[in-house]
Design a protein around this motif. Structure first.
Motif, mmCIF file in Angstrom:
data_model
loop_
_atom_site.group_PDB
_atom_site.id
_atom_site.type_symbol
_atom_site.label_atom_id
_atom_site.label_comp_id
_atom_site.label_asym_id
_atom_site.label_seq_id
_atom_site.Cartn_x
_atom_site.Cartn_y
_atom_site.Cartn_z
ATOM 1 N N VAL A 38 0.821 -1.208 0.000
ATOM 2 C CA VAL A 38 0.000 0.000 0.000
ATOM 3 C C VAL A 38 0.854 1.257 0.000
ATOM 4 C CG1 VAL A 38 -2.012 -1.052 1.075
ATOM 5 C CG2 VAL A 38 -0.198 -0.140 2.526
ATOM 6 N N GLU A 76 -0.876 7.056 1.320
ATOM 7 C CA GLU A 76 -2.275 7.476 1.388
ATOM 8 C C GLU A 76 -3.177 6.296 1.723
ATOM 9 O OE1 GLU A 76 -5.304 10.158 -1.284
ATOM 10 O OE2 GLU A 76 -4.089 8.667 -2.326
ATOM 11 N N GLU A 77 -2.932 5.161 1.076
ATOM 12 C CA GLU A 77 -3.736 3.966 1.345
ATOM 13 C C GLU A 77 -3.534 3.478 2.777
ATOM 14 O OE1 GLU A 77 -3.723 2.243 -3.257
ATOM 15 O OE2 GLU A 77 -2.217 1.573 -1.814
ATOM 16 N N LYS A 78 -2.288 3.599 3.254
ATOM 17 C CA LYS A 78 -1.972 3.222 4.635
ATOM 18 C C LYS A 78 -2.831 4.032 5.609
ATOM 19 C CE LYS A 78 2.542 2.630 4.855
ATOM 20 N NZ LYS A 78 3.970 2.852 5.221
ATOM 21 N N TYR A 88 -12.091 -1.439 1.095
ATOM 22 C CA TYR A 88 -10.919 -0.668 0.679
ATOM 23 C C TYR A 88 -9.788 -1.604 0.263
ATOM 24 C CZ TYR A 88 -12.339 4.118 1.740
ATOM 25 O OH TYR A 88 -12.941 5.356 1.700
ATOM 26 N N CYS A 89 -9.601 -2.679 1.004
ATOM 27 C CA CYS A 89 -8.547 -3.642 0.647
ATOM 28 C C CYS A 89 -8.819 -4.265 -0.720
ATOM 29 C CB CYS A 89 -8.427 -4.725 1.719
ATOM 30 S SG CYS A 89 -7.687 -4.137 3.260
ATOM 31 N N ARG A 105 -10.347 -2.768 -3.183
ATOM 32 C CA ARG A 105 -9.973 -1.723 -4.149
ATOM 33 C C ARG A 105 -8.464 -1.673 -4.332
ATOM 34 N NH1 ARG A 105 -11.488 4.544 -3.214
ATOM 35 N NH2 ARG A 105 -13.330 4.047 -4.428
ATOM 36 N N PHE A 106 -7.724 -1.729 -3.234
ATOM 37 C CA PHE A 106 -6.264 -1.639 -3.312
ATOM 38 C C PHE A 106 -5.675 -2.853 -4.030
ATOM 39 C CE2 PHE A 106 -6.511 0.884 0.916
ATOM 40 C CZ PHE A 106 -6.989 1.988 0.217
ATOM 41 N N ARG A 164 -6.096 -2.332 -7.704
ATOM 42 C CA ARG A 164 -5.047 -1.408 -8.152
ATOM 43 C C ARG A 164 -3.725 -2.137 -8.311
ATOM 44 N NH1 ARG A 164 -0.732 -0.990 -5.364
ATOM 45 N NH2 ARG A 164 -1.853 -0.539 -3.437
#
Length: 299
Positions: free
Chosen positions: A130, A133-135, A171-172, A174-175, A178
């Motif tokens: 991550v 920002e993701e963190k 969210y995970c 989504r990440f 990505r």
């Protein structure tokens, strides 16, 4: 062989690290506050867990293999999985995360949807890397659960805790999507390997000797977990790995029905079916006619 400790309650997990148990079914964990540090341990997890590692302090093993678990990575495990932790001498873990018991999510939307979060069964070299920002998004989600745990329990508590965990897992997802995109070249190489392995499986005698191939068979060949492999194939092609296997089987079946003198039974056995009736039903379901009808149409 190291003893495997069964961790099937939140309290057992907390006691392992000398942490206080606030809620019997869920905990937001900050290992910088741990008072005990098992350096070498194997755990059979009976709870869900998801952690963000913030420093390099040791190795994490899934089965007998090292996990791709460096600074700024997220890993997650589901009940029934065995993991091993090996910390460097005098190392202190700096990870934050959440552990929750399956009973917490029963009767909630998360309980109904938990199987869609396939990353709980990812394995070697499949951790989520991550950005800063993701963190922060992950940490914010954990803080929302922590705030709710510190709130007086009322009729909304279970729903709100479960929904905030669900938000974290979304969210995970989504990440991970990505990450699939940023690893596109590697993924396409794996897709090419899959196509070659499919061709080889049905061209040789593998199918006849070993039966209808599973997704796990091909995932093992490219050194990925079945879930990660399946998600990768779906992301790259829009079809599941199982659909790819089926399409290849139908294609090979059509060729053999039209271009050889094999009977339908011989074609079925050659493709790994124990019973010709099963093959005929599958063929008709996907082609719209029986193997014999297809042969007559293309005579």
């Amino acid at each position: 062989m190291d003893e495997i400790i069964k961790i099937d309650t939140i309290d057992k997990y907390n006691k392992l690290y000398g942490l206080e148990t606030i809620h019997p079914l869920v905990a937001v964990v900050d290992l910088t506050k741990a008072t005990t540090f098992p350096n070498h341990i194997r755990m059979n997890m009976g709870i869900y867990s998801l952690f963000l590692k913030q420093t390099i302090c040791g190795d994490l093993k899934y089965g007998k293999k090292l996990y791709d678990y460096q600074e700024g990575t997220i890993v997650s495990f589901a009940p029934g999985q065995v993991i091993g932790i090996e910390l460097k001498e005098d190392a202190r873990p700096s990870s934050v995360g959440i552990v929750f018991h399956p009973d917490l999510i029963r009767g909630t939307s998360l309980g109904e949807n938990i199987k869609k979060y396939s990353f709980f069964s990812y394995e070697v070299n499949e951790a989520l890397h991550v950005s800063e920002e993701e963190k922060q998004i992950i940490i914010d989600c954990l803080n929302k659960v922590r705030i709710e745990l510190n709130h007086a329990i009322d009729k909304h508590s279970k729903t709100l805790i479960a929904k905030n965990i669900e938000l974290l897992l979304d969210y995970c997802m989504r990440f991970y999507e990505r990450q699939f995109n940023t690893r596109s070249k590697v993924n396409k190489d794996i897709l090419m390997q899959f196509e070659i392995l499919l061709d080889n499986y049905f061209q040789g005698e593998n199918a006849e000797n070993k039966g209808y191939p599973t997704v796990k068979y091909f995932a093992d060949k490219v050194f990925l977990s079945p879930n990660y492999f399946g998600d990768l194939i779906k992301k790259e092609t829009g079809q599941t790995a199982q659909q790819h296997i089926l399409l290849k089987l139908i294609s090979v079946a059509k060729d053999r029905i039209v271009n050889t003198n094999q009977s339908v039974t011989e074609v079925a056995y050659g493709l790994g079916f124990q019973y010709a009736q099963h093959f005929s039903r599958l063929f008709k379901k996907n082609v719209g006619c029986s193997p014999n009808e297809y042969k007559k149409m293309n005579a």
